[in-house]
Write an enzyme that holds these catalytic residues in place. Structure first.
Site, PDB file in Angstrom:
ATOM      1  N   LYS A   1      -6.981  -4.953  -2.984  1.00 55.40           N
ATOM      2  CA  LYS A   1      -7.683  -5.550  -1.839  1.00 55.40           C
ATOM      3  C   LYS A   1      -8.612  -4.516  -1.225  1.00 55.40           C
ATOM      4  CE  LYS A   1      -3.906  -4.425   1.305  1.00 55.40           C
ATOM      5  NZ  LYS A   1      -4.647  -3.425   2.124  1.00 55.40           N
TER       6      LYS A   1
ATOM      7  N   CYS B   1      -1.731  -2.827   7.731  1.00 50.46           N
ATOM      8  CA  CYS B   1      -1.667  -3.762   6.609  1.00 50.46           C
ATOM      9  C   CYS B   1      -0.372  -4.569   6.565  1.00 50.46           C
ATOM     10  CB  CYS B   1      -1.951  -3.028   5.307  1.00 50.46           C
ATOM     11  SG  CYS B   1      -3.694  -2.528   5.216  1.00 50.46           S
TER      12      CYS B   1
ATOM     13  N   ASP C   1       0.787  -1.253   0.000  1.00 45.32           N
ATOM     14  CA  ASP C   1       0.000   0.000   0.000  1.00 45.32           C
ATOM     15  C   ASP C   1       0.816   1.300   0.000  1.00 45.32           C
ATOM     16  OD1 ASP C   1      -1.941  -1.960   0.266  1.00 45.32           O
ATOM     17  OD2 ASP C   1      -2.747  -1.239   2.164  1.00 45.32           O
TER      18      ASP C   1
END
Ligand code: VGL
Ligand code: ZN
Length: 201
Positions: free
Chosen positions: A109, A154, A11
């Protein structure tokens, strides 16, 4: 022999960098190191948080709710995040300096409006698989190094799932930055180590 190692870059998107909607302090500073690491690994995966505008994890989907408050969802507690990484927005784009051309796979995601997905391997219901484990195994990958944003969400969830799935898992902390919500960074580091994740400081 084929390289059995993969770099998983979590990310590295505008919304998690300074100026973004869920900015992580110094989030942009990891980009040069991440780019160098991408040259060293036989396989590179980028994950991209990719929410529909009405995603259940976004505070904007819950009128009257406070950002960073927690609600109970069918699958457990859910932090209500400021709207971030909405599909097709600039905030959802990768950081402009990230060497995305080197990626073998870009995994999106958090696309199901009803379930958040911190981990690159399973959605937050802990049962819906993203398919990443199979993709890596079929390519002979058994050792993972994780970097990215944010250390305590994450990266943490992805690293712990990776270790539980049997991958030899390392997190390069110099290639990560944290949100650190109510002690979440210290908790993340302890939990990763308890689960057999090697932390490189
Ligand atoms: C993340 C909160 C919400 C992350 C994603 O990438 O760590 N954190 N969505
Ligand atoms: Zn998100």
């Amino acid at each position: 022999m084929a390289d059995d190692r993969a770099l998983i870059v979590i990310d590295v998107q505008n919304d998690f960098c300074p100026g973004g909607n869920l900015a992580v302090n110094e989030g942009d500073q990891i980009v040069p190191l991440v780019n160098r690491l991408m040259e060293e690994f036989g396989t590179c995966v980028l994950t991209q948080d990719w929410h529909p505008a009405d995603h259940a994890s976004l505070v904007t989907s819950h009128p009257g709710a406070e950002p960073f408050s927690t609600i109970e969802m069918a699958y457990g507690d859910q932090v209500l995040w400021p709207a971030h990484c909405v599909q097709g927005t600039e905030g959802a784009d990768f950081h402009a300096d990230l060497a995305t051309d080197r990626a073998d796979l870009i995994l999106r995601k958090g696309t199901d409006p009803a379930i958040d997905s911190y981990s690159a391997f399973f959605e937050n219901d802990r049962t819906t698989a993203t398919g990443l484990a199979g993709w890596l195994r079929e390519r002979g990958v058994s050792k993972l190094t994780l970097v990215g944003l944010a250390t305590d969400f994450c990266v943490r969830w992805s690293a712990i799932d990776a270790a539980k799935l049997g991958f030899t898992t390392t997190v390069r902390l110099d290639g990560c930055r944290a949100i650190d919500l109510d002690g979440s960074l210290a908790a993340a580091m302890a939990e990763m180590e308890e689960n057999g994740v090697e932390l490189v400081r």
